[in-house]
Design an enzyme around this catalytic site. Structure first.
Site, PDB file in Angstrom:
ATOM      1  N   MET A  29       0.715  -1.258  -0.120  1.00 51.49           N
ATOM      2  CA  MET A  29       0.531   0.087   0.126  1.00 51.49           C
ATOM      3  C   MET A  29       0.344   0.869   0.162  1.00 51.49           C
ATOM      4  O   MET A  29       0.454   2.809  -0.364  1.00 51.49           O
ATOM      5  CB  MET A  29      -1.223   0.094   1.298  1.00 51.49           C
ATOM      6  CG  MET A  29      -2.440  -1.047   0.937  1.00 51.49           C
ATOM      7  SD  MET A  29      -3.654  -1.224   2.139  1.00 51.49           S
ATOM      8  CE  MET A  29      -2.657  -0.650   3.810  1.00 51.49           C
ATOM      9  N   HIS A  36       9.717  -3.498   3.243  1.00 55.10           N
ATOM     10  CA  HIS A  36       9.093  -3.619   2.261  1.00 55.10           C
ATOM     11  C   HIS A  36      10.185  -4.200   0.571  1.00 55.10           C
ATOM     12  O   HIS A  36       9.753  -5.344   0.296  1.00 55.10           O
ATOM     13  CB  HIS A  36       8.695  -2.807   1.463  1.00 55.10           C
ATOM     14  CG  HIS A  36       6.783  -1.768   2.157  1.00 55.10           C
ATOM     15  ND1 HIS A  36       6.706  -1.123   2.755  1.00 55.10           N
ATOM     16  CD2 HIS A  36       5.477  -2.894   2.020  1.00 55.10           C
ATOM     17  CE1 HIS A  36       5.667  -1.189   3.393  1.00 55.10           C
ATOM     18  NE2 HIS A  36       5.211  -1.815   2.677  1.00 55.10           N
ATOM     19  N   ASP A 151       2.147  -9.586   9.122  1.00 49.07           N
ATOM     20  CA  ASP A 151       1.454  -9.696   8.977  1.00 49.07           C
ATOM     21  C   ASP A 151       0.956 -11.253   8.407  1.00 49.07           C
ATOM     22  O   ASP A 151       0.135 -11.258   7.639  1.00 49.07           O
ATOM     23  CB  ASP A 151       0.238  -8.770   7.812  1.00 49.07           C
ATOM     24  CG  ASP A 151       0.723  -7.613   7.985  1.00 49.07           C
ATOM     25  OD1 ASP A 151       0.116  -7.108   9.019  1.00 49.07           O
ATOM     26  OD2 ASP A 151       1.949  -7.067   7.408  1.00 49.07           O
ATOM     27  N   GLN A 154      -2.759 -12.232   7.670  1.00 46.60           N
ATOM     28  CA  GLN A 154      -3.105 -11.831   6.425  1.00 46.60           C
ATOM     29  C   GLN A 154      -2.292 -13.058   5.429  1.00 46.60           C
ATOM     30  O   GLN A 154      -2.961 -13.805   4.292  1.00 46.60           O
ATOM     31  CB  GLN A 154      -2.399 -10.280   5.770  1.00 46.60           C
ATOM     32  CG  GLN A 154      -1.858 -10.135   4.129  1.00 46.60           C
ATOM     33  CD  GLN A 154      -1.421  -8.527   3.901  1.00 46.60           C
ATOM     34  OE1 GLN A 154      -2.220  -7.516   4.366  1.00 46.60           O
ATOM     35  NE2 GLN A 154      -0.703  -8.244   4.152  1.00 46.60           N
ATOM     36  N   SER A 187       4.706   0.691   8.230  1.00 40.79           N
ATOM     37  CA  SER A 187       4.007   2.017   7.308  1.00 40.79           C
ATOM     38  C   SER A 187       2.939   2.866   8.948  1.00 40.79           C
ATOM     39  O   SER A 187       3.739   3.861   9.049  1.00 40.79           O
ATOM     40  CB  SER A 187       2.922   1.434   6.147  1.00 40.79           C
ATOM     41  OG  SER A 187       3.587   1.508   5.570  1.00 40.79           O
ATOM     42  N   ARG A 188       2.379   2.234   9.431  1.00 41.91           N
ATOM     43  CA  ARG A 188       1.757   2.578  10.405  1.00 41.91           C
ATOM     44  C   ARG A 188       2.707   3.905  11.536  1.00 41.91           C
ATOM     45  O   ARG A 188       1.980   4.008  12.563  1.00 41.91           O
ATOM     46  CB  ARG A 188       1.079   1.801  11.239  1.00 41.91           C
ATOM     47  CG  ARG A 188      -0.614   1.970   9.974  1.00 41.91           C
ATOM     48  CD  ARG A 188      -1.496   1.387  10.570  1.00 41.91           C
ATOM     49  NE  ARG A 188      -2.619   1.809   9.772  1.00 41.91           N
ATOM     50  CZ  ARG A 188      -3.265   0.101   9.053  1.00 41.91           C
ATOM     51  NH1 ARG A 188      -2.886  -0.844   8.511  1.00 41.91           N
ATOM     52  NH2 ARG A 188      -4.820   1.004   8.419  1.00 41.91           N
TER      53      ARG A 188
HETATM   54  O1  PAF Z   1      -0.115  -6.002   3.885  1.00 38.19           O
HETATM   55  C1  PAF Z   1      -0.761  -5.138   2.577  1.00 38.19           C
HETATM   56  O2  PAF Z   1       0.179  -3.850   2.716  1.00 38.19           O
HETATM   57  C2  PAF Z   1      -1.846  -4.656   1.726  1.00 38.19           C
HETATM   58  O3  PAF Z   1      -2.702  -5.755   2.848  1.00 38.19           O
HETATM   59  C3  PAF Z   1      -1.935  -5.006   0.824  1.00 38.19           C
HETATM   60  C4  PAF Z   1      -1.648  -7.321   0.873  1.00 38.19           C
HETATM   61  C5  PAF Z   1      -0.795  -4.942  -0.520  1.00 38.19           C
HETATM   62  C6  PAF Z   1      -3.536  -5.967   0.145  1.00 38.19           C
HETATM   63  O4  PAF Z   1      -3.890  -4.042   0.008  1.00 38.19           O
END
Ligand code: PAF
Length: 281
Positions: A29, A36, A151, A154, A187-188
Protein backbone atom coordinates in the site's frame (compact mmCIF):
# COMPACT_ATOMS: atom_id res chain seq x y z
CA UNK A 1 11.32 0.47 -14.07
CA UNK A 2 8.03 1.17 -15.81
CA UNK A 3 5.12 2.68 -13.89
CA UNK A 4 1.63 1.78 -15.12
CA UNK A 5 -1.61 3.21 -13.73
CA UNK A 6 -4.36 1.36 -15.63
CA UNK A 7 -5.30 -2.29 -16.04
CA UNK A 8 -4.93 -1.95 -19.79
CA UNK A 9 -1.37 -0.58 -19.46
CA UNK A 10 -0.64 -3.40 -17.05
CA UNK A 11 -1.98 -6.02 -19.49
CA UNK A 12 0.29 -4.65 -22.23
CA UNK A 13 3.34 -4.56 -19.92
CA UNK A 14 2.62 -8.05 -18.56
CA UNK A 15 2.19 -9.46 -22.08
CA UNK A 16 5.60 -8.03 -23.00
CA UNK A 17 7.29 -10.15 -20.33
CA UNK A 18 8.73 -13.26 -21.96
CA UNK A 19 6.78 -16.44 -21.21
CA UNK A 20 9.85 -18.15 -19.74
CA UNK A 21 10.20 -15.45 -17.02
CA UNK A 22 9.49 -16.30 -13.39
CA UNK A 23 7.37 -13.39 -12.17
CA UNK A 24 7.38 -12.31 -8.53
CA UNK A 25 4.70 -10.02 -7.09
CA UNK A 26 5.22 -7.67 -4.14
CA UNK A 27 1.84 -6.12 -3.28
CA UNK A 28 1.99 -3.03 -1.04
CA UNK A 29 0.00 0.00 0.00
CA UNK A 30 3.07 2.23 -0.38
CA UNK A 31 4.80 4.36 2.26
CA UNK A 32 7.56 1.84 1.82
CA UNK A 33 10.10 0.91 4.48
CA UNK A 34 12.97 -1.57 4.72
CA UNK A 35 10.50 -4.41 5.32
CA UNK A 36 8.91 -3.86 1.89
CA UNK A 37 12.33 -3.54 0.27
CA UNK A 38 13.28 -6.88 1.82
CA UNK A 39 10.28 -8.39 -0.03
CA UNK A 40 11.61 -6.89 -3.28
CA UNK A 41 15.12 -8.24 -2.58
CA UNK A 42 13.71 -11.67 -1.87
CA UNK A 43 11.59 -11.52 -5.05
CA UNK A 44 14.69 -10.50 -7.03
CA UNK A 45 16.63 -13.46 -5.66
CA UNK A 46 13.86 -15.95 -6.50
CA UNK A 47 12.39 -14.55 -9.74
CA UNK A 48 13.51 -13.12 -13.06
CA UNK A 49 10.96 -10.27 -13.11
CA UNK A 50 9.62 -8.35 -10.13
CA UNK A 51 6.31 -6.52 -10.24
CA UNK A 52 5.38 -4.32 -7.29
CA UNK A 53 2.00 -2.76 -6.66
CA UNK A 54 1.03 0.29 -4.65
CA UNK A 55 -2.65 0.63 -3.94
CA UNK A 56 -4.28 1.95 -0.79
CA UNK A 57 -7.21 -0.43 -0.88
CA UNK A 58 -10.39 1.18 0.51
CA UNK A 59 -12.05 -2.23 0.92
CA UNK A 60 -9.76 -3.19 3.77
CA UNK A 61 -10.30 -0.05 5.88
CA UNK A 62 -13.22 0.14 8.30
CA UNK A 63 -15.17 3.31 8.96
CA UNK A 64 -13.18 5.46 11.35
CA UNK A 65 -9.91 3.89 10.19
CA UNK A 66 -7.09 5.75 8.44
CA UNK A 67 -7.97 5.31 4.73
CA UNK A 68 -8.07 9.04 3.98
CA UNK A 69 -4.92 9.87 5.98
CA UNK A 70 -2.84 6.82 5.00
CA UNK A 71 0.47 8.27 3.71
CA UNK A 72 0.62 8.37 -0.10
CA UNK A 73 4.07 9.09 -1.49
CA UNK A 74 4.19 7.53 -4.93
CA UNK A 75 7.23 9.41 -6.22
CA UNK A 76 9.44 8.51 -3.25
CA UNK A 77 8.18 4.89 -3.23
CA UNK A 78 8.71 4.54 -6.94
CA UNK A 79 12.35 5.72 -6.57
CA UNK A 80 12.90 3.19 -3.79
CA UNK A 81 11.46 0.34 -5.87
CA UNK A 82 13.53 1.33 -8.89
CA UNK A 83 16.68 1.50 -6.73
CA UNK A 84 15.95 -2.03 -5.54
CA UNK A 85 15.61 -3.40 -9.05
CA UNK A 86 11.82 -3.83 -9.44
CA UNK A 87 10.91 -4.12 -13.14
CA UNK A 88 7.35 -2.82 -13.12
CA UNK A 89 5.14 -0.85 -10.73
CA UNK A 90 1.35 -0.98 -10.94
CA UNK A 91 -0.23 1.92 -9.04
CA UNK A 92 -3.92 2.11 -9.98
CA UNK A 93 -6.58 4.53 -8.76
CA UNK A 94 -9.57 3.38 -6.69
CA UNK A 95 -11.85 3.93 -9.72
CA UNK A 96 -9.58 1.77 -11.86
CA UNK A 97 -9.74 -1.10 -9.38
CA UNK A 98 -13.39 -0.75 -8.34
CA UNK A 99 -15.27 0.86 -11.25
CA UNK A 100 -18.63 -0.20 -9.80
CA UNK A 101 -17.81 1.28 -6.41
CA UNK A 102 -16.70 -0.42 -3.23
CA UNK A 103 -20.17 -1.44 -2.06
CA UNK A 104 -21.34 -3.22 -5.22
CA UNK A 105 -18.08 -5.03 -5.71
CA UNK A 106 -17.85 -8.84 -5.64
CA UNK A 107 -16.00 -9.92 -2.50
CA UNK A 108 -13.69 -12.80 -1.77
CA UNK A 109 -13.92 -14.16 1.75
CA UNK A 110 -11.94 -16.77 3.64
CA UNK A 111 -14.51 -17.09 6.39
CA UNK A 112 -12.70 -19.45 8.75
CA UNK A 113 -9.70 -17.11 9.07
CA UNK A 114 -11.25 -13.66 9.01
CA UNK A 115 -13.23 -13.30 12.22
CA UNK A 116 -10.48 -14.06 14.75
CA UNK A 117 -7.46 -12.07 16.03
CA UNK A 118 -7.28 -8.80 14.01
CA UNK A 119 -10.46 -9.75 12.15
CA UNK A 120 -12.46 -9.61 15.38
CA UNK A 121 -11.81 -5.90 15.83
CA UNK A 122 -11.57 -5.04 12.10
CA UNK A 123 -14.71 -6.54 10.55
CA UNK A 124 -14.47 -6.75 6.75
CA UNK A 125 -10.72 -6.02 6.75
CA UNK A 126 -9.56 -9.45 5.60
CA UNK A 127 -12.33 -9.76 2.99
CA UNK A 128 -10.99 -6.49 1.58
CA UNK A 129 -7.46 -7.91 1.56
CA UNK A 130 -8.54 -11.23 -0.03
CA UNK A 131 -10.55 -9.36 -2.67
CA UNK A 132 -7.79 -6.99 -3.75
CA UNK A 133 -5.09 -9.66 -3.66
CA UNK A 134 -7.19 -12.03 -5.80
CA UNK A 135 -7.68 -9.17 -8.31
CA UNK A 136 -3.92 -8.54 -8.35
CA UNK A 137 -3.28 -12.27 -8.79
CA UNK A 138 -5.64 -12.33 -11.80
CA UNK A 139 -4.26 -9.14 -13.33
CA UNK A 140 -0.57 -9.87 -12.82
CA UNK A 141 -0.49 -13.68 -12.97
CA UNK A 142 2.67 -13.97 -10.88
CA UNK A 143 4.36 -17.29 -10.16
CA UNK A 144 5.40 -16.17 -6.69
CA UNK A 145 3.83 -13.61 -4.34
CA UNK A 146 5.70 -12.33 -1.29
CA UNK A 147 4.19 -11.18 2.00
CA UNK A 148 5.75 -10.14 5.31
CA UNK A 149 5.43 -12.35 8.38
CA UNK A 150 4.49 -9.34 10.50
CA UNK A 151 1.03 -9.69 8.93
CA UNK A 152 0.96 -13.43 9.61
CA UNK A 153 -2.84 -13.69 9.62
CA UNK A 154 -2.98 -11.91 6.26
CA UNK A 155 -0.28 -14.19 4.82
CA UNK A 156 -2.07 -17.30 6.14
CA UNK A 157 -5.41 -16.36 4.64
CA UNK A 158 -3.85 -15.42 1.30
CA UNK A 159 -2.19 -18.85 1.25
CA UNK A 160 -5.57 -20.46 1.96
CA UNK A 161 -7.26 -18.33 -0.69
CA UNK A 162 -4.62 -19.16 -3.32
CA UNK A 163 -5.04 -22.85 -2.59
CA UNK A 164 -8.87 -22.80 -2.35
CA UNK A 165 -9.29 -20.77 -5.57
CA UNK A 166 -6.58 -22.71 -7.43
CA UNK A 167 -4.29 -19.78 -8.12
CA UNK A 168 -1.07 -21.42 -9.39
CA UNK A 169 0.97 -19.08 -7.19
CA UNK A 170 3.50 -19.81 -4.47
CA UNK A 171 2.87 -17.57 -1.46
CA UNK A 172 6.22 -16.85 0.20
CA UNK A 173 6.43 -15.56 3.78
CA UNK A 174 9.36 -13.23 4.44
CA UNK A 175 10.61 -12.72 8.03
CA UNK A 176 9.70 -9.49 9.79
CA UNK A 177 12.28 -6.71 9.59
CA UNK A 178 12.80 -5.05 12.98
CA UNK A 179 14.45 -1.97 14.38
CA UNK A 180 17.32 -2.69 16.77
CA UNK A 181 14.84 -2.15 19.59
CA UNK A 182 12.82 -5.10 18.31
CA UNK A 183 9.98 -2.93 17.00
CA UNK A 184 8.62 -4.46 13.78
CA UNK A 185 8.83 -2.05 10.84
CA UNK A 186 5.39 -0.86 9.77
CA UNK A 187 4.07 1.99 7.67
CA UNK A 188 1.88 2.91 10.64
CA UNK A 189 4.90 3.47 12.93
CA UNK A 190 4.98 6.95 11.38
CA UNK A 191 1.84 7.74 13.43
CA UNK A 192 3.85 7.37 16.69
CA UNK A 193 5.07 10.43 18.59
CA UNK A 194 8.70 10.41 19.81
CA UNK A 195 7.53 9.37 23.27
CA UNK A 196 5.33 6.58 21.88
CA UNK A 197 8.17 5.38 19.66
CA UNK A 198 10.24 4.76 22.79
CA UNK A 199 7.46 2.65 24.30
CA UNK A 200 6.53 0.79 21.11
CA UNK A 201 9.21 -1.98 21.34
CA UNK A 202 7.39 -3.21 24.48
CA UNK A 203 4.94 -5.04 22.24
CA UNK A 204 7.76 -7.21 20.86
CA UNK A 205 9.49 -7.69 24.23
CA UNK A 206 6.18 -8.69 25.82
CA UNK A 207 5.67 -11.36 23.15
CA UNK A 208 9.24 -12.56 23.76
CA UNK A 209 8.38 -12.78 27.47
CA UNK A 210 5.34 -14.97 26.70
CA UNK A 211 7.43 -17.18 24.43
CA UNK A 212 10.08 -17.68 27.11
CA UNK A 213 7.50 -18.68 29.72
CA UNK A 214 5.85 -21.15 27.32
CA UNK A 215 9.23 -22.67 26.48
CA UNK A 216 9.96 -22.97 30.21
CA UNK A 217 6.88 -25.19 30.41
CA UNK A 218 4.22 -22.75 31.57
CA UNK A 219 0.99 -24.13 30.10
CA UNK A 220 -1.38 -21.47 31.54
CA UNK A 221 -1.84 -19.90 28.10
CA UNK A 222 -4.95 -17.90 29.04
CA UNK A 223 -3.18 -16.49 32.09
CA UNK A 224 -0.03 -15.62 30.12
CA UNK A 225 -2.14 -13.83 27.48
CA UNK A 226 -3.95 -11.78 30.14
CA UNK A 227 -0.71 -11.01 31.95
CA UNK A 228 0.85 -9.77 28.68
CA UNK A 229 -2.15 -7.49 28.00
CA UNK A 230 -1.84 -6.11 31.55
CA UNK A 231 1.88 -5.33 31.01
CA UNK A 232 1.02 -3.44 27.82
CA UNK A 233 -1.91 -1.59 29.41
CA UNK A 234 0.29 -0.49 32.33
CA UNK A 235 2.62 1.23 29.85
CA UNK A 236 -0.10 3.16 28.05
CA UNK A 237 -1.03 0.71 25.27
CA UNK A 238 -4.66 -0.20 24.69
CA UNK A 239 -4.27 -3.92 24.06
CA UNK A 240 -6.52 -5.61 21.55
CA UNK A 241 -5.25 -9.15 22.14
CA UNK A 242 -2.28 -11.33 22.96
CA UNK A 243 -2.92 -14.87 21.82
CA UNK A 244 -0.99 -18.12 21.53
CA UNK A 245 -2.04 -19.87 18.33
CA UNK A 246 -0.97 -22.54 15.90
CA UNK A 247 0.90 -20.78 13.10
CA UNK A 248 -0.53 -22.86 10.27
CA UNK A 249 -4.21 -22.98 11.32
CA UNK A 250 -4.43 -19.92 13.60
CA UNK A 251 -6.43 -22.10 16.00
CA UNK A 252 -5.81 -21.73 19.74
CA UNK A 253 -2.62 -23.59 20.56
CA UNK A 254 -2.24 -26.21 23.27
CA UNK A 255 0.79 -27.91 24.77
CA UNK A 256 0.66 -30.55 22.02
CA UNK A 257 0.86 -28.00 19.18
CA UNK A 258 4.14 -28.03 17.28
CA UNK A 259 4.05 -24.67 15.44
CA UNK A 260 2.99 -22.29 18.18
CA UNK A 261 3.26 -18.54 17.66
CA UNK A 262 2.31 -15.70 19.95
CA UNK A 263 0.37 -12.85 18.34
CA UNK A 264 -0.25 -9.38 19.73
CA UNK A 265 -2.10 -6.24 18.70
CA UNK A 266 -2.39 -3.01 20.65
CA UNK A 267 -3.17 0.63 20.08
CA UNK A 268 -0.53 3.15 21.06
CA UNK A 269 -1.68 6.72 20.47
CA UNK A 270 -2.95 6.90 16.88
CA UNK A 271 -1.16 3.71 15.78
CA UNK A 272 -2.50 0.17 15.94
CA UNK A 273 0.59 -2.03 16.22
CA UNK A 274 0.66 -5.75 15.48
CA UNK A 275 3.39 -8.33 15.84
CA UNK A 276 3.91 -12.06 16.20
CA UNK A 277 6.82 -14.40 16.85
CA UNK A 278 7.40 -18.13 16.60
CA UNK A 279 7.52 -20.06 19.86
CA UNK A 280 8.56 -23.38 18.34
CA UNK A 281 11.69 -23.49 16.21
O1 PAF B 1 -0.09 -5.73 3.54
C1 PAF B 1 -0.50 -4.82 2.79
O2 PAF B 1 0.18 -3.84 2.55
C2 PAF B 1 -1.88 -4.95 2.19
O3 PAF B 1 -2.77 -5.55 3.07
C3 PAF B 1 -1.90 -5.67 0.82
C4 PAF B 1 -1.43 -7.10 0.94
C5 PAF B 1 -1.01 -4.90 -0.14
C6 PAF B 1 -3.32 -5.68 0.25
O4 PAF B 1 -3.81 -4.40 0.10
Amino acid sequence: MDLVRTKEELRVARAAIESSALVGLVPTMGNLHAGHLELVDRARSQCTKVIATIFVNPLQFGSGEDFSTYPRMLEQDSDLLMGRGADLLFAPSVEEMYPRGRIDHTNVTTAHLTSMLCGASRPGHFDGVATVVSKLFNLIRPHVALFGEKDWQQMTLIRAMASDLDFPIEVVAVPTVRERSGLALSSRNSYLSDQEREKAPLLYSTLVGVKEKVLQGDSRYGFLEQEACAILAKSGFVPDYVSIREGSTLKNANTGSTDRRVFGAAHLGKARLIDNIAIDA
